[in-house]
Design an enzyme around this catalytic site. Structure first.
Site, short mmCIF file in Angstrom:
data_model
loop_
_atom_site.label_atom_id
_atom_site.label_comp_id
_atom_site.label_asym_id
_atom_site.label_seq_id
_atom_site.Cartn_x
_atom_site.Cartn_y
_atom_site.Cartn_z
N CYS A 160 0.95 -1.02 -0.04
CA CYS A 160 0.03 0.21 0.13
C CYS A 160 0.54 1.23 -0.23
O CYS A 160 2.19 1.06 0.04
CB CYS A 160 -1.43 -0.07 1.41
N ASN A 173 0.79 0.67 5.74
CA ASN A 173 1.51 -0.15 5.27
C ASN A 173 1.97 -1.64 5.75
O ASN A 173 3.32 -1.08 6.54
CB ASN A 173 2.39 0.36 4.00
N GLY A 174 1.71 -2.18 5.14
CA GLY A 174 2.56 -3.76 5.68
C GLY A 174 1.80 -4.74 6.46
O GLY A 174 0.79 -4.67 5.62
N GLY A 192 -0.74 1.15 -4.82
CA GLY A 192 -1.87 0.32 -4.95
C GLY A 192 -3.40 0.89 -5.35
O GLY A 192 -3.00 1.99 -5.34
N TYR A 200 10.92 -4.19 -7.30
CA TYR A 200 10.15 -3.98 -8.46
C TYR A 200 8.63 -2.61 -7.59
O TYR A 200 8.52 -2.05 -8.57
CB TYR A 200 9.13 -5.39 -8.20
P1 AMP Z 1 3.98 -13.33 -13.09
O1 AMP Z 1 3.51 -14.30 -14.48
O2 AMP Z 1 3.31 -14.28 -11.98
O3 AMP Z 1 5.44 -14.59 -13.44
O4 AMP Z 1 3.96 -12.00 -13.04
C1 AMP Z 1 5.67 -11.69 -13.23
C2 AMP Z 1 4.99 -10.13 -13.23
O5 AMP Z 1 4.14 -9.29 -12.10
C3 AMP Z 1 6.68 -9.37 -13.24
O6 AMP Z 1 6.73 -8.81 -14.80
C4 AMP Z 1 6.66 -8.82 -12.31
O7 AMP Z 1 7.31 -7.25 -12.86
C5 AMP Z 1 5.13 -8.47 -12.00
N1 AMP Z 1 5.20 -7.78 -10.53
C6 AMP Z 1 6.40 -8.95 -9.23
N2 AMP Z 1 5.70 -9.61 -8.71
C7 AMP Z 1 4.25 -8.22 -8.11
C8 AMP Z 1 3.87 -8.32 -7.00
N3 AMP Z 1 3.56 -8.67 -5.84
N4 AMP Z 1 2.64 -7.58 -7.75
C9 AMP Z 1 2.16 -7.17 -8.79
N5 AMP Z 1 2.92 -7.79 -9.59
C10 AMP Z 1 4.31 -8.06 -9.22
#
Ligand code: AMP
Length: 470
Positions: free
Chosen positions: A2, A101-102, A28, A243
């Protein structure tokens, strides 16, 4: 996952909070809210993006010189208005508003105890536990109440609180999640990231320290320490750098952009590829792809174009929608990839569904070879400190070998950044305590070493927590 924001000492506090939340929107997209006021507080929250939730009229109903705001991340679990923050409660000591947040790891235990003693909860969020604990403290002063409540909670929390015409900001003793302090004219602002300060033209002063509580009122800013073991080591979330945070932000005192670029450079050294072009998965893969290209000497191009009119695909709750979502969001540039050996750089590989789709798209656009490079180690463990990762069984790297992932994703080669490489890129020292974390960081999602013990640890998938992460 968040974003939180707070302001004190500004005639248009709610308007500024609204702008601040805009610059934290990436943290978020499920709901947004602001509580504003002086001694009496008013609240407006809604489902959706900041720009959908607020307009002139709603902001006009939030007068006062202090405000806090919150953007909430969508999870697979309940996405309901009652969980939208900030929360606003009345208790014997007055009103208190809180945004978090957390993720608290002992929230279930505390809630069960509080409910047994008669507390009636209005939400399913762990944050409400803090307010109930505050209400039970036999003190009038909200700061004392909060300090006392926080003695009982464990886990990750960066909080902004409004009570008794005071803005309070606090970070848990391990400092999992970020919170920064800024100056805006004669007032103070608090934010998850400095991106909010840049937008409102506030001056970044410093981070709230792990285990520090700051109080802003008419007299300025005062600092307190939480009563926790002095030796609580800092465990800042490395995934903020990988990320989550915006590249134009400073988090943990460091440029997110530069850290990602270094991750890409190190990735090129560790995982070279014979290729004609380096392309990022936009947006989060861009700085690391630039680093990869710089270090390898392979030209950088934009081989995938992102539509900015769809949300993050990851947040879609159903697999079928997620598959479709990737196509909606990204499209290949044929003139960049046709006939080429392509290195695709992404920041992380979680379920693998995004990468699989991307590889297919690039081949369909004529790519001769597709070499996938990930500027982080394999994601093997869920996060219990506030990042919404899927359960272990959905994390492809938790149960599959590199070769199996290559076959699933259908790329020609796959290379991850090492844990050491990632820690070097964020400037962390060697782990002093053998936990596998670089000094000062939490990297449990990559190592499974959880620096704060979890609630009820089961034999398989660790704790069962509510899915209403914040
Ligand atoms: P996936 O298809 O599950 O392997 O998603 C990987 C993609 O999701 C990557 O391009 C990341 O930039 C993004 N990503 C990684 N972790 C998260 C997260 N916790 N929430 C949203 N997007 C994420």
């Amino acid at each position: 996952m968040c974003g939180i924001f707070g302001i004190h000492g500004h005639d248009e506090a709610a308007n500024i909070a609204y702008l601040g939340l805009h610059a934290l929107q990436h943290r978020g997209q499920e709901s947004a809210g602001v509580v504003a006021g002086d001694r009496s507080l008013r609240r407006h929250v809604g489902m959706g993006l900041v720009s959908d939730v607020f307009d002139q009229k709603t902001l006009g109903r939030l007068p006062g010189a202090a405000a806090i705001g919150h953007v909430r991340y969508s999870t697979a679990g309940s996405s309901e208005l009652r969980n939208a923050q900030p929360f606003l409660f009345d208790y014997a000591g007055g009103s208190v508003a809180i945004a978090h947040n957390g993720n608290l790891v002992n929230a279930e235990e505390l809630r069960t105890r509080l409910e047994a003693a008669g507390s009636i909860f209005q939400t399913t969020s762990d944050t409400e536990v803090i307010v109930h604990l505050m209400a039970k403290v036999p003190e009038f002063d909200p700061v004392q109440r909060l300090l006392s409540a926080l003695k009982q909670v464990r886990g990750a929390y960066s909080l902004v609180v409004l009570a008794d015409d005071r803005l309070i900001g606090v970070r848990d003793p391990n400092g999992f999640r970020p919170l920064v302090i800024g100056r805006l004219k004669d007032g103070y602002v608090l934010s998850s990231e400095t991106s909010a300060f840049d937008l409102i033209e506030a001056e970044y002063i410093r981070d709230v320290e792990p285990g520090e509580l700051v109080v802003v009122d008419g007299g300025g800013l005062r600092s307190f320490r939480l009563q926790t073991p002095d030796d609580a080591p800092t465990h800042f979330c490395v995934f903020e750098h990988v990320y989550f945070a915006r590249p134009d932000s400073l988090v943990n005192g460091k440029s997110v952009y530069r850290a990602r670029e270094k991750m890409g450079m190190r990735l090129a050294e560790e995982q070279p590829a014979e290729a004609d072009v380096v392309i990022p998965v936009p947006d989060s893969g861009v700085p690391s792809a630039i680093g990869y290209a710089k270090q390898s000497g392979i030209p950088f191009e934009l081989g995938l174009i992102r539509s900015h009119y769809v949300g993050r695909t990851f947040i879609e709750p159903q697999d079928s929608i997620r598959h479709f979502g990737v196509r909606l969001k990204l499209s290949p540039v044929r003139s960049v990839v046709d006939g080429k050996r392509v290195v695709v750089v992404d920041d992380s590989l979680v379920r693998g569904t995004t990468s699989r789709k991307i590889v297919k798209m690039l081949r369909a656009a004529g790519a001769r070879e597709v070499h996938l490079r990930i500027s982080a180690p394999p994601t093997t463990n869920p996060c219990y400190y506030g990042i919404d990762t899927p359960t272990r069984s959905e994390l492809v790297a938790a149960s599959h070998s590199l070769e199996e992932i290559v076959r699933y994703v259908t790329c020609d080669s796959l290379g991850y950044l090492t844990h050491e490489g990632m820690m070097a890129a964020v400037g962390a020292g060697a782990a002093p305590d053998g936990t596998g974390c670089g000094a000062g960081y939490c990297s449990a999602c990559f190592t499974g070493n959880y620096p704060v013990p979890l609630g009820k640890v089961g034999s398989g998938d660790l704790v069962k927590l509510r899915r209403d992460r914040v």
